[in-house]
Design an enzyme around this catalytic site. Structure first.
Site, PDB file in Angstrom:
ATOM      1  N   TYR A 168       3.406  11.476  -9.555  1.00  0.00           N
ATOM      2  CA  TYR A 168       4.067  10.881  -8.389  1.00  0.00           C
ATOM      3  C   TYR A 168       5.357  11.640  -8.067  1.00  0.00           C
ATOM      4  CZ  TYR A 168       6.599   7.136  -5.819  1.00  0.00           C
ATOM      5  OH  TYR A 168       7.324   6.401  -4.910  1.00  0.00           O
TER       6      TYR A 168
ATOM      7  N   ASN B 297       3.314   8.417   4.765  1.00  0.00           N
ATOM      8  CA  ASN B 297       3.980   7.366   4.001  1.00  0.00           C
ATOM      9  C   ASN B 297       3.176   6.886   2.787  1.00  0.00           C
ATOM     10  OD1 ASN B 297       5.637   4.722   3.672  1.00  0.00           O
ATOM     11  ND2 ASN B 297       3.589   3.981   4.209  1.00  0.00           N
TER      12      ASN B 297
HETATM   13  P1  NAP Z   1       2.799  -0.250  -0.767  1.00  0.00           P
HETATM   14  O1  NAP Z   1       3.500  -1.546  -0.796  1.00  0.00           O
HETATM   15  O2  NAP Z   1       1.772   0.015  -1.830  1.00  0.00           O
HETATM   16  O3  NAP Z   1       2.100  -0.029   0.640  1.00  0.00           O
HETATM   17  C1  NAP Z   1       1.405   1.176   0.849  1.00  0.00           C
HETATM   18  C2  NAP Z   1       0.174   0.958   1.682  1.00  0.00           C
HETATM   19  O4  NAP Z   1      -0.490   2.233   1.739  1.00  0.00           O
HETATM   20  C3  NAP Z   1      -0.837  -0.014   1.077  1.00  0.00           C
HETATM   21  O5  NAP Z   1      -1.481  -0.750   2.096  1.00  0.00           O
HETATM   22  C4  NAP Z   1      -1.845   0.933   0.411  1.00  0.00           C
HETATM   23  O6  NAP Z   1      -3.142   0.351   0.271  1.00  0.00           O
HETATM   24  C5  NAP Z   1      -1.857   2.085   1.391  1.00  0.00           C
HETATM   25  N1  NAP Z   1      -2.304   3.333   0.802  1.00  0.00           N
HETATM   26  C6  NAP Z   1      -2.068   3.819  -0.433  1.00  0.00           C
HETATM   27  N2  NAP Z   1      -2.644   5.029  -0.583  1.00  0.00           N
HETATM   28  C7  NAP Z   1      -3.254   5.296   0.583  1.00  0.00           C
HETATM   29  C8  NAP Z   1      -3.992   6.399   1.070  1.00  0.00           C
HETATM   30  N3  NAP Z   1      -4.263   7.455   0.300  1.00  0.00           N
HETATM   31  N4  NAP Z   1      -4.463   6.358   2.336  1.00  0.00           N
HETATM   32  C9  NAP Z   1      -4.202   5.301   3.145  1.00  0.00           C
HETATM   33  N5  NAP Z   1      -3.503   4.234   2.747  1.00  0.00           N
HETATM   34  C10 NAP Z   1      -3.031   4.223   1.476  1.00  0.00           C
HETATM   35  O7  NAP Z   1       3.860   0.961  -0.858  1.00  0.00           O
HETATM   36  P2  NAP Z   1       5.407   1.035  -0.375  1.00  0.00           P
HETATM   37  O8  NAP Z   1       6.290   0.539  -1.452  1.00  0.00           O
HETATM   38  O9  NAP Z   1       5.531   0.487   0.994  1.00  0.00           O
HETATM   39  O10 NAP Z   1       5.584   2.607  -0.374  1.00  0.00           O
HETATM   40  C11 NAP Z   1       5.414   3.388   0.795  1.00  0.00           C
HETATM   41  C12 NAP Z   1       6.024   4.764   0.541  1.00  0.00           C
HETATM   42  O11 NAP Z   1       7.397   4.605   0.215  1.00  0.00           O
HETATM   43  C13 NAP Z   1       5.381   5.535  -0.607  1.00  0.00           C
HETATM   44  O12 NAP Z   1       5.286   6.892  -0.257  1.00  0.00           O
HETATM   45  C14 NAP Z   1       6.374   5.362  -1.745  1.00  0.00           C
HETATM   46  O13 NAP Z   1       6.356   6.451  -2.610  1.00  0.00           O
HETATM   47  C15 NAP Z   1       7.683   5.334  -0.959  1.00  0.00           C
HETATM   48  N6  NAP Z   1       8.772   4.690  -1.701  1.00  0.00           N
HETATM   49  C16 NAP Z   1       8.801   3.340  -1.877  1.00  0.00           C
HETATM   50  C17 NAP Z   1       9.865   2.775  -2.586  1.00  0.00           C
HETATM   51  C18 NAP Z   1       9.981   1.296  -2.776  1.00  0.00           C
HETATM   52  O14 NAP Z   1      11.000   0.858  -3.352  1.00  0.00           O
HETATM   53  N7  NAP Z   1       9.035   0.484  -2.362  1.00  0.00           N
HETATM   54  C19 NAP Z   1      10.876   3.588  -3.123  1.00  0.00           C
HETATM   55  C20 NAP Z   1      10.790   4.950  -2.926  1.00  0.00           C
HETATM   56  C21 NAP Z   1       9.736   5.495  -2.212  1.00  0.00           C
HETATM   57  P3  NAP Z   1      -3.528  -0.287  -1.178  1.00  0.00           P
HETATM   58  O15 NAP Z   1      -2.545  -1.358  -1.446  1.00  0.00           O
HETATM   59  O16 NAP Z   1      -4.930  -0.757  -0.985  1.00  0.00           O
HETATM   60  O17 NAP Z   1      -3.426   0.861  -2.148  1.00  0.00           O
END
Ligand code: NAP
Length: 261
Positions: free
Chosen positions: A155, A91
């Protein structure tokens, strides 16, 4: 419906914030054991305390997956603590701001590696355990893999590759009964999304425009809605579902654009 995942151990990269945190929490609610792989220590600690008070187990590998060794260590961490691995949720990921015209080829390559490398690594190192448990793998991708977004080349390249790997691994792992599926979110309010929307001149206006274009109920998808689908895919209740790309996005990616006008 009993998902029959009580006591099962799942690794969730980025499991302490945003979508990953919602997945970890739903797993815990269902009596499973989430192992968060996430450097967000304060958030993870809070979740672990809550789970403990509710009588369920979990753990946090408090590190960012930055290279292959980190993934190997994360798998070992889970195994030493709980002795089994029943599934992986790939994720963790983050948008870059690397356009084609204004980008930097070195940064592009680094972003692809940062967003994609650990998806492969975690599954590779956990595979012996997943073979024993007939585990399930869920890759979190993004609608941008299919729609593009602009100014985020590394990305989106990684997000597209995650979909290809979902099919590739689903085929390779058929003999072991290991299922591999992808969940594709579009617009979910998380720390990552909040940072992205703030890059616009008028974030509130931009957000309202986006919400107005989401066909089902003109609202963002909640992290919980993504998590519920992911946990179903992790469970044996989806026992004949593999190689699938599931859009949990209120119809945003596919339904008729005219609906939003
Ligand atoms: P988020 O709010 O940034 O949460 C992600 C978490 O993962 C954060 O705690 C981050 O830590 C941690 N992280 C990042 N890189 C890491 C790594 N290499 N190893 C371990 N932990 C790591 O992200 P999110 O929006 O929940 O997104 C999660 C996934 O959903 C991603 O793959 C994203 O591409 C996908 N996605 C999200 C959306 C959306 O609308 N939110 C839409 C499409 C896809 P830090 O904050 O310290 O970096």
């Amino acid at each position: 419906m009993d998902l029959k995942i009580k006591g099962k151990v799942f690794l969730i990269s980025g499991g302490a914030k945003g979508i990953g945190a919602a997945i970890s929490n739903v797993l815990s609610e269902e009596g499973a054991i989430p192992v968060m792989i996430d450097p967000s220590i304060a958030e993870g600690k809070e979740m672990l305390q809550k789970w403990k008070s509710e009588g369920t187990q979990g753990a946090q590998f408090e590190k960012r997956l930055s290279n292959t060794e980190d993934a190997k260590d994360a798998v070992m961490f889970a195994l030493e603590k709980f002795g089994q691995i029943d599934g992986i949720v790939n994720n963790a990921g983050a948008n870059d701001s690397i356009g084609l015209e204004n980008g930097d080829p070195h940064k592009f390559r680094a972003s692809v590696e940062k967003n994609l490398g650990h998806y492969y690594d975690l599954v590779h190192f956990a595979l012996p355990q997943l073979k024993k448990s007939k585990g399930s793998i869920v890759n979190i991708s993004s609608k941008t893999a299919l729609t593009g977004q602009g100014n985020t080349s590394g990305y989106t390249a990684a997000k597209g590759a995650q979909l290809s790997l979902t099919r590739e691994w689903a085929v390779e792992l058929l003999p072991y009964g290991i299922r591999v599926n992808a969940v594709i979110p579009a617009e979910v309010m998380t720390p990552l999304y909040s940072n992205w929307i703030k890059t616009f001149e008028d974030p509130e206006k931009k957000l309202a425009e986006i919400e107005n274009r989401i066909p089902l109920e003109k609202r963002m998808t909640t992290a919980r809605e993504i998590a519920d689908t992911v946990v179903f895919l992790l469970s044996a209740r989806s026992s004949h579902t593999t190689g699938q790309l599931l859009f949990v996005d209120g119809g945003y990616t596919h339904l008729d654009r005219a609906i939003g006008t």
